[in-house]
Design an enzyme around this catalytic site. Structure first.
Site, PDB file in Angstrom:
ATOM      1  N   TYR A 176       1.100  -1.342  20.261  1.00 50.78           N
ATOM      2  CA  TYR A 176       0.490  -0.545  19.506  1.00 50.78           C
ATOM      3  C   TYR A 176       0.197   0.831  20.180  1.00 50.78           C
ATOM      4  CZ  TYR A 176      -0.330  -4.294  16.114  1.00 50.78           C
ATOM      5  OH  TYR A 176      -0.185  -5.604  15.372  1.00 50.78           O
ATOM      6  N   LEU A 181      -4.042  -5.339   2.188  1.00 53.01           N
ATOM      7  CA  LEU A 181      -3.938  -4.276   1.471  1.00 53.01           C
ATOM      8  C   LEU A 181      -2.475  -3.716   1.392  1.00 53.01           C
ATOM      9  CD1 LEU A 181      -7.266  -2.281   2.023  1.00 53.01           C
ATOM     10  CD2 LEU A 181      -6.611  -3.603   0.157  1.00 53.01           C
ATOM     11  N   PHE A 190      -0.297  -2.115   3.328  1.00 57.06           N
ATOM     12  CA  PHE A 190      -0.209  -0.627   3.846  1.00 57.06           C
ATOM     13  C   PHE A 190      -0.835   0.280   2.825  1.00 57.06           C
ATOM     14  CE2 PHE A 190       1.610  -2.794   7.156  1.00 57.06           C
ATOM     15  CZ  PHE A 190       2.852  -2.162   7.567  1.00 57.06           C
ATOM     16  N   GLY A 213      -4.376   1.283  -4.703  1.00 62.47           N
ATOM     17  CA  GLY A 213      -3.823   2.233  -5.756  1.00 62.47           C
ATOM     18  C   GLY A 213      -3.730   3.586  -5.541  1.00 62.47           C
TER      19      GLY A 213
END
Length: 345
Positions: free
Chosen positions: A53, A235, A237, A242
């Protein structure tokens, strides 16, 4: 904050886990420390990271996330933080990680852990995870096993034997898997039982309204063998917020890094996201809150890994995980799942 015993271990982890893969790419060190402080103030004791990461992985930023966490961790009571990190599997083009490791052999696992411990400024990690399998398996948006892709690799037994050495040395408390399959989990469990080696206590796999593949085989294994799910990408990504429906270039990882998140390019993703968003709005919920609450409510989810780029997002996501969905909302989710079954496996 609720807490849960992780798998068959003695680790008590918060039902919400702070994911950190934005630290060092989308978040500065000061922002990372602010998120860590915020998470702790809300009762989160579980922090997940990885040697590769931040994401997307780049040579210039590789391992920066662990470095940021390590400087924060040095100021914390170590026994009050459950720290998880991961060893990268065979290189997916990342030659900057140990020269692009070809295997999860003894040398690579040991080198990876020693590097993580140094950056994290700690003598041990509570949970050490194999980030992805060495063997041929469909991963990260692939969904079909291809026998023609078979290759030689380090046997699972040899991987477990190395992990056992590190447990005995006190550098690892418990072992977990990530991006694993039912066959793989069963092999790790069988060999641990037969040879007296470390038993995996968790599996970190993607799980969301758009990807419930975990339910097909791994739920039963997790239940019967006490292996807890650490659900990542709840979620999807950011898709389940929405925000990309009206503006595909809305700020977020998908718009900033177009090659990232390929599993969400499949054709049924957008209509499924729209349908879930409509269901949420009809019940007075935001799409993100409904998506997070659904994952956090599953009895087989030991902890939901959430990430954020702002403190406001982080606070909203923590609150959403505590939301209780009504029977009507849950029934609506199941109806949509039958219509749009796993559009982003």
């Amino acid at each position: 904050m609720d807490y849960h015993t992780l798998g068959s271990s003695e680790l008590r982890v918060s039902r919400v886990c702070l994911g950190t893969m934005t630290f060092g790419q989308q978040n500065s060190e000061a922002e990372a420390h602010a998120q860590l402080d915020c998470a702790r103030s809300h009762g989160i004791n579980f922090i997940d990271t990885a040697e590769m990461y931040p994401v997307p992985p780049r040579a210039e930023t590789c391992s920066r996330t662990e470095t940021f966490i390590g400087r924060w961790l040095k100021t914390q009571p170590r026994d009050q933080v459950v720290l998880a990190t991961k060893v990268a599997g065979p290189s997916r083009g990342m030659r900057w990680i140990r020269c692009g490791p070809k295997s999860l052999d003894r040398a690579n696992i040991r080198a990876a852990l020693e590097g993580s411990l140094s950056r994290l400024q700690t003598d041990y990690v509570d949970l050490y995870q194999l980030h992805w399998p060495e063997r041929n398996v469909p991963m990260f948006g692939q969904y079909r096993f291809e026998p023609s892709h078979e290759r030689d690799g380090t046997p699972i037994l040899a991987q477990l034997e190395t992990l056992e050495e590190l447990v005995q040395e006190g550098k690892i408390r418990y072992v977990g898997l990530s991006n694993e399959t039912p066959w793989g989990v069963c092999q790790f469990l069988r060999l641990a039982e037969e040879r007296g080696l470390p038993r995996v206590i968790s599996i970190q796999n993607a799980y969301s309204l758009l990807n419930r593949v975990y339910e097909s085989g791994l739920v039963e294994i997790g239940y019967r063998e006490q292996v807890g799910l650490l659900a990542y990408s709840p979620l999807a990504f950011g898709h389940l917020s929405g925000k990309y429906l009206d503006d595909p270039q809305a700020p977020g990882r998908i718009s900033e890094f177009p090659a990232f998140g390929q599993r969400y390019t499949k054709e049924n993703v957008r209509p499924a996201v729209a349908a879930y968003g409509d269901l949420a709005s009809r019940h007075g919920l935001t799409p993100a809150a409904m998506a997070l609450a659904f994952v956090a409510s599953r009895e087989f989810v030991a902890s939901t890994i959430i990430g954020a780029t702002t403190l406001e997002q982080l606070r909203d996501n923590i609150a959403a995980c505590a939301t209780v969905l009504s029977p009507e909302v849950l029934a609506g989710i199941e109806a949509l799942h039958l219509r749009y079954t796993n559009p982003a496996p």
